[in-house]
Design a protein around this motif. Structure first.
Motif, PDB file in Angstrom:
ATOM      1  N   TRP A   9      64.872 -29.739  27.175  1.00  0.00           N
ATOM      2  CA  TRP A   9      64.227 -28.830  26.225  1.00  0.00           C
ATOM      3  C   TRP A   9      63.156 -29.515  25.388  1.00  0.00           C
ATOM      4  CZ3 TRP A   9      64.834 -30.666  21.346  1.00  0.00           C
ATOM      5  CH2 TRP A   9      65.935 -31.484  21.097  1.00  0.00           C
ATOM      6  N   VAL A  10      63.096 -30.863  25.420  1.00  0.00           N
ATOM      7  CA  VAL A  10      62.170 -31.573  24.530  1.00  0.00           C
ATOM      8  C   VAL A  10      60.717 -31.306  24.906  1.00  0.00           C
ATOM      9  CG1 VAL A  10      61.402 -33.843  23.745  1.00  0.00           C
ATOM     10  CG2 VAL A  10      63.852 -33.358  23.970  1.00  0.00           C
ATOM     11  N   ALA A  11      60.355 -31.535  26.182  1.00  0.00           N
ATOM     12  CA  ALA A  11      58.955 -31.365  26.598  1.00  0.00           C
ATOM     13  C   ALA A  11      58.472 -29.923  26.433  1.00  0.00           C
ATOM     14  CB  ALA A  11      58.785 -31.839  28.043  1.00  0.00           C
ATOM     15  N   PRO A  12      59.194 -28.896  26.933  1.00  0.00           N
ATOM     16  CA  PRO A  12      58.716 -27.519  26.720  1.00  0.00           C
ATOM     17  C   PRO A  12      58.563 -27.153  25.245  1.00  0.00           C
ATOM     18  CG  PRO A  12      60.394 -27.568  28.443  1.00  0.00           C
ATOM     19  CD  PRO A  12      60.384 -28.927  27.821  1.00  0.00           C
ATOM     20  N   LEU A  13      59.465 -27.673  24.401  1.00  0.00           N
ATOM     21  CA  LEU A  13      59.358 -27.376  22.977  1.00  0.00           C
ATOM     22  C   LEU A  13      58.066 -27.940  22.386  1.00  0.00           C
ATOM     23  CD1 LEU A  13      60.799 -26.141  20.519  1.00  0.00           C
ATOM     24  CD2 LEU A  13      61.842 -28.377  20.116  1.00  0.00           C
ATOM     25  N   TYR A  15      55.293 -28.695  24.120  1.00  0.00           N
ATOM     26  CA  TYR A  15      54.165 -27.952  24.698  1.00  0.00           C
ATOM     27  C   TYR A  15      53.948 -26.642  23.953  1.00  0.00           C
ATOM     28  CZ  TYR A  15      54.793 -31.130  28.681  1.00  0.00           C
ATOM     29  OH  TYR A  15      54.910 -32.227  29.482  1.00  0.00           O
ATOM     30  N   GLY A  16      55.030 -25.927  23.691  1.00  0.00           N
ATOM     31  CA  GLY A  16      54.913 -24.652  22.989  1.00  0.00           C
ATOM     32  C   GLY A  16      54.382 -24.826  21.582  1.00  0.00           C
ATOM     33  N   ALA A  17      54.846 -25.865  20.864  1.00  0.00           N
ATOM     34  CA  ALA A  17      54.369 -26.099  19.495  1.00  0.00           C
ATOM     35  C   ALA A  17      52.878 -26.423  19.485  1.00  0.00           C
ATOM     36  CB  ALA A  17      55.172 -27.232  18.857  1.00  0.00           C
ATOM     37  N   VAL A  18      52.431 -27.272  20.422  1.00  0.00           N
ATOM     38  CA  VAL A  18      51.009 -27.620  20.486  1.00  0.00           C
ATOM     39  C   VAL A  18      50.167 -26.400  20.841  1.00  0.00           C
ATOM     40  CG1 VAL A  18      49.305 -28.963  21.790  1.00  0.00           C
ATOM     41  CG2 VAL A  18      51.409 -30.053  20.973  1.00  0.00           C
ATOM     42  N   LEU A  19      50.649 -25.589  21.783  1.00  0.00           N
ATOM     43  CA  LEU A  19      49.902 -24.386  22.180  1.00  0.00           C
ATOM     44  C   LEU A  19      49.743 -23.428  21.009  1.00  0.00           C
ATOM     45  CD1 LEU A  19      48.601 -22.605  24.355  1.00  0.00           C
ATOM     46  CD2 LEU A  19      50.912 -21.753  24.910  1.00  0.00           C
ATOM     47  N   GLY A  21      49.973 -24.096  17.778  1.00  0.00           N
ATOM     48  CA  GLY A  21      49.135 -24.689  16.742  1.00  0.00           C
ATOM     49  C   GLY A  21      47.661 -24.641  17.092  1.00  0.00           C
ATOM     50  N   SER A  22      47.329 -24.953  18.343  1.00  0.00           N
ATOM     51  CA  SER A  22      45.919 -24.935  18.744  1.00  0.00           C
ATOM     52  C   SER A  22      45.354 -23.518  18.719  1.00  0.00           C
ATOM     53  CB  SER A  22      45.783 -25.539  20.138  1.00  0.00           C
ATOM     54  OG  SER A  22      44.433 -25.621  20.523  1.00  0.00           O
ATOM     55  N   LEU A  23      46.158 -22.533  19.174  1.00  0.00           N
ATOM     56  CA  LEU A  23      45.698 -21.146  19.127  1.00  0.00           C
ATOM     57  C   LEU A  23      45.449 -20.717  17.684  1.00  0.00           C
ATOM     58  CD1 LEU A  23      47.978 -19.477  21.844  1.00  0.00           C
ATOM     59  CD2 LEU A  23      45.517 -19.944  22.003  1.00  0.00           C
ATOM     60  N   TYR A  24      46.323 -21.109  16.793  1.00  0.00           N
ATOM     61  CA  TYR A  24      46.131 -20.768  15.383  1.00  0.00           C
ATOM     62  C   TYR A  24      44.835 -21.397  14.846  1.00  0.00           C
ATOM     63  CZ  TYR A  24      46.785 -20.611  10.358  1.00  0.00           C
ATOM     64  OH  TYR A  24      46.591 -20.417   9.004  1.00  0.00           O
ATOM     65  N   TYR A  25      44.601 -22.661  15.172  1.00  0.00           N
ATOM     66  CA  TYR A  25      43.362 -23.311  14.734  1.00  0.00           C
ATOM     67  C   TYR A  25      42.135 -22.574  15.257  1.00  0.00           C
ATOM     68  CZ  TYR A  25      44.663 -27.615  12.295  1.00  0.00           C
ATOM     69  OH  TYR A  25      45.067 -28.513  11.357  1.00  0.00           O
ATOM     70  N   ALA A  26      42.218 -22.166  16.525  1.00  0.00           N
ATOM     71  CA  ALA A  26      41.064 -21.479  17.124  1.00  0.00           C
ATOM     72  C   ALA A  26      40.819 -20.130  16.461  1.00  0.00           C
ATOM     73  CB  ALA A  26      41.284 -21.312  18.627  1.00  0.00           C
ATOM     74  N   VAL A  27      41.875 -19.361  16.250  1.00  0.00           N
ATOM     75  CA  VAL A  27      41.726 -18.029  15.665  1.00  0.00           C
ATOM     76  C   VAL A  27      41.282 -18.124  14.212  1.00  0.00           C
ATOM     77  CG1 VAL A  27      42.975 -15.940  14.999  1.00  0.00           C
ATOM     78  CG2 VAL A  27      43.364 -16.973  17.252  1.00  0.00           C
ATOM     79  N   ALA A  28      41.822 -19.093  13.478  1.00  0.00           N
ATOM     80  CA  ALA A  28      41.495 -19.229  12.056  1.00  0.00           C
ATOM     81  C   ALA A  28      40.196 -19.987  11.820  1.00  0.00           C
ATOM     82  CB  ALA A  28      42.639 -19.928  11.327  1.00  0.00           C
ATOM     83  N   GLY A  29      39.613 -20.531  12.886  1.00  0.00           N
ATOM     84  CA  GLY A  29      38.375 -21.283  12.732  1.00  0.00           C
ATOM     85  C   GLY A  29      38.539 -22.572  11.962  1.00  0.00           C
ATOM     86  N   LEU A  30      39.684 -23.231  12.113  1.00  0.00           N
ATOM     87  CA  LEU A  30      39.954 -24.459  11.373  1.00  0.00           C
ATOM     88  C   LEU A  30      39.454 -25.700  12.081  1.00  0.00           C
ATOM     89  CD1 LEU A  30      43.589 -23.676  10.165  1.00  0.00           C
ATOM     90  CD2 LEU A  30      41.433 -23.358   8.940  1.00  0.00           C
ATOM     91  N   GLY A  31      39.027 -25.567  13.343  1.00  0.00           N
ATOM     92  CA  GLY A  31      38.540 -26.718  14.076  1.00  0.00           C
ATOM     93  C   GLY A  31      37.136 -27.096  13.661  1.00  0.00           C
ATOM     94  N   ASP A  32      36.658 -28.184  14.290  1.00  0.00           N
ATOM     95  CA  ASP A  32      35.309 -28.644  13.984  1.00  0.00           C
ATOM     96  C   ASP A  32      34.286 -27.614  14.450  1.00  0.00           C
ATOM     97  OD1 ASP A  32      36.378 -30.943  12.951  1.00  0.00           O
ATOM     98  OD2 ASP A  32      36.206 -32.069  14.852  1.00  0.00           O
ATOM     99  N   GLY A  33      33.284 -27.333  13.645  1.00  0.00           N
ATOM    100  CA  GLY A  33      32.219 -26.400  14.020  1.00  0.00           C
ATOM    101  C   GLY A  33      32.689 -24.979  13.906  1.00  0.00           C
ATOM    102  N   PRO A  34      31.926 -24.069  14.471  1.00  0.00           N
ATOM    103  CA  PRO A  34      32.256 -22.644  14.379  1.00  0.00           C
ATOM    104  C   PRO A  34      33.444 -22.241  15.216  1.00  0.00           C
ATOM    105  CG  PRO A  34      30.364 -22.999  15.810  1.00  0.00           C
ATOM    106  CD  PRO A  34      30.674 -24.319  15.209  1.00  0.00           C
ATOM    107  N   VAL A  84      41.483 -28.468  19.859  1.00  0.00           N
ATOM    108  CA  VAL A  84      40.632 -28.452  18.670  1.00  0.00           C
ATOM    109  C   VAL A  84      41.408 -28.754  17.402  1.00  0.00           C
ATOM    110  CG1 VAL A  84      39.038 -26.806  19.696  1.00  0.00           C
ATOM    111  CG2 VAL A  84      40.975 -25.960  18.356  1.00  0.00           C
ATOM    112  N   SER A  85      42.744 -28.780  17.520  1.00  0.00           N
ATOM    113  CA  SER A  85      43.560 -28.958  16.319  1.00  0.00           C
ATOM    114  C   SER A  85      43.942 -30.409  16.069  1.00  0.00           C
ATOM    115  CB  SER A  85      44.832 -28.113  16.425  1.00  0.00           C
ATOM    116  OG  SER A  85      45.671 -28.614  17.457  1.00  0.00           O
ATOM    117  N   GLY A  86      43.922 -31.228  17.087  1.00  0.00           N
ATOM    118  CA  GLY A  86      44.379 -32.605  16.950  1.00  0.00           C
ATOM    119  C   GLY A  86      45.880 -32.757  17.018  1.00  0.00           C
ATOM    120  N   LEU A  87      46.606 -31.636  17.125  1.00  0.00           N
ATOM    121  CA  LEU A  87      48.063 -31.701  17.179  1.00  0.00           C
ATOM    122  C   LEU A  87      48.576 -32.259  18.505  1.00  0.00           C
ATOM    123  CD1 LEU A  87      48.969 -28.235  15.610  1.00  0.00           C
ATOM    124  CD2 LEU A  87      49.012 -30.471  14.503  1.00  0.00           C
ATOM    125  N   SER A  88      47.757 -32.169  19.527  1.00  0.00           N
ATOM    126  CA  SER A  88      48.236 -32.540  20.858  1.00  0.00           C
ATOM    127  C   SER A  88      48.501 -34.031  21.011  1.00  0.00           C
ATOM    128  CB  SER A  88      47.226 -32.097  21.919  1.00  0.00           C
ATOM    129  OG  SER A  88      45.956 -32.675  21.660  1.00  0.00           O
TER     130      SER A  88
END
Length: 386
Positions: A9-13, A15-19, A21-34, A84-88
């Motif tokens: 369960w460690v690896a899927p957990l 992967y899911g957390a990174v996915l 987090g990155s989607l949230y960064y993309a939707v919220a525009g928290l990454g570098d640039g627009p 884009v989040s750096g969480l990966s």
């Protein structure tokens, strides 16, 4: 080394957390640039999906350890590049974690060092003066902590799996030894009980055959003795069944030995003498003495051609001593011809910490001496009274 199974369960957990987090960064525009490029997020999601698929393949084909590790390294590198989040960066801890199960501690520590070295090289190339940036220093320290925790968790999991495997192997060995012990015990019981009575029946039936025409009364007596031996054999069978059901009864040694003097017809003449008190001797000890006497009488009847057999038992406070003496043809005790009877007798006596001595030579008769200590297998109350 043996391959162990990673904690699934460690690896899927991760992967899911990174996915997420990155989607949230993309939707919220928290990454570098627009925001991420049009192709970047779909590619990121596709690579994360490939990692999930790789885990499924690893479960189905655990032997492909090296290809799986290389594929995981490449996919994690792609995820870090596309994220884009750096969480990966946290996914780097999976490399030594999974390597520990497949290749051992040395490989896991080497991969941990490579992960740290790779991150340092990336900082040197892309972030001059990173060592003065709290964010970069914090990321490096968190990666160090994550790698330590990952290797430690893998070590604990491997140790638990190794202990479980050793316990299963030990349990299988115990079961095998228990089965062998039970087979040996049954072999001794069959030889000592049924073998004795069948020998007596054989002698009695031969006598009946020989005297059928010359002395019908003697033949009839021999048949009666044979029928009696059949009844005794059936009784021993029932006793063996009770023993298998843990219902073994404490034998009366005096009565059991007295029955030996009545088996087998006129030759050899068997005399029995018992002195002392049976109290304090356990079931196994009394049974060992009875079976040893039975074996000695059976051997004298079957092989020695003896005219008399004397059975003497002295039950003392510390030990019991049995002597079975006959005037038969004797034998060489150390010869390879000694059969299962003496072997089974020695095993049974040794189980109660006793000893067996055979004094015989061709043409001089035989003296069997068995010594059994008192109270070694008796009931607790018997040992307290002793």
């Amino acid at each position: 080394m043996a391959a162990y199974v990673p904690v699934r369960w460690v690896a899927p957990l991760l992967y899911g957390a990174v996915l997420i987090g990155s989607l949230y960064y993309a939707v919220a525009g928290l990454g570098d640039g627009p925001g991420p490029q049009v192709w970047r997020m779909p590619a990121f999601v596709a690579v994360i999906g490939a990692l999930f698929a790789l885990e499924a393949v690893g479960h189905r084909r655990p032997a492909a350890r090296a290809p799986l590790l290389l594929a995981r390294c490449g996919l994690i590198g792609a995820v870090v590049f596309l994220d884009v989040s750096g969480l990966s960066q946290v996914l780097f801890v999976l490399l030594p974690f999974t390597a520990y199960f497949a290749f051992g501690r040395t490989t896991a520590l080497a991969l941990s060092a490579l992960c740290l070295a790779g991150l340092l090289v990336a900082y040197l190339l892309t972030a001059p003066g990173w060592y003065r940036d709290p964010e970069h220093v914090s990321d490096l320290l968190m990666l160090c902590v994550g790698l330590v925790l990952a290797v430690s968790m893998a070590a604990v999991a491997v140790g638990e799996q190794r202990a479980r495997s050793e316990l299963e192997a030990y349990a299988a060995r115990v079961a095998e030894l228990s089965a062998a012990t039970e087979r040996n015990r049954l072999a001794r019981d069959i030889h000592d009980s049924l073998g004795h009575h069948l020998t007596a029946m054989s002698v009695q039936l031969e006598m009946a055959e020989d005297f059928r025409a010359l002395d019908p009364d003697a033949a009839q007596r021999a048949l009666a003795e044979a029928r009696r031996s059949v009844r005794l054999a059936l009784g021993d069978v029932r006793q063996s069944v009770r023993t298998l059901r843990d219902e073994a009864a404490r034998p009366d040694l005096s009565d059991a030995l007295a029955a030996l003097a009545q088996d087998g017809g006129p030759r050899p003449r068997v005399t029995v003498q018992v002195s002392g008190d049976e109290d304090g001797y356990g079931t196994a000890e009394l049974t060992a003495l009875h079976r040893a006497a039975q074996e000695g009488v059976t051997n004298a009847r079957r092989h020695a051609g003896a005219s008399w057999v004397r059975v003497v038992v002295h039950l003392a406070e510390d030990a019991a001593q049995l002597e079975v003496t006959d005037d038969g043809c004797g034998f060489a005790p150390d010869s390879a011809a000694t059969g299962f009877g003496l072997l089974g007798m020695r095993e049974r006596v040794h189980l109660v910490e006793g000893s067996v001595a055979v004094d015989s030579s061709p043409g001089t008769g035989t003296r069997l001496t068995v010594t059994v200590p008192r109270g070694k297998t008796g009931r607790p109350e018997e040992r307290r009274e002793a």
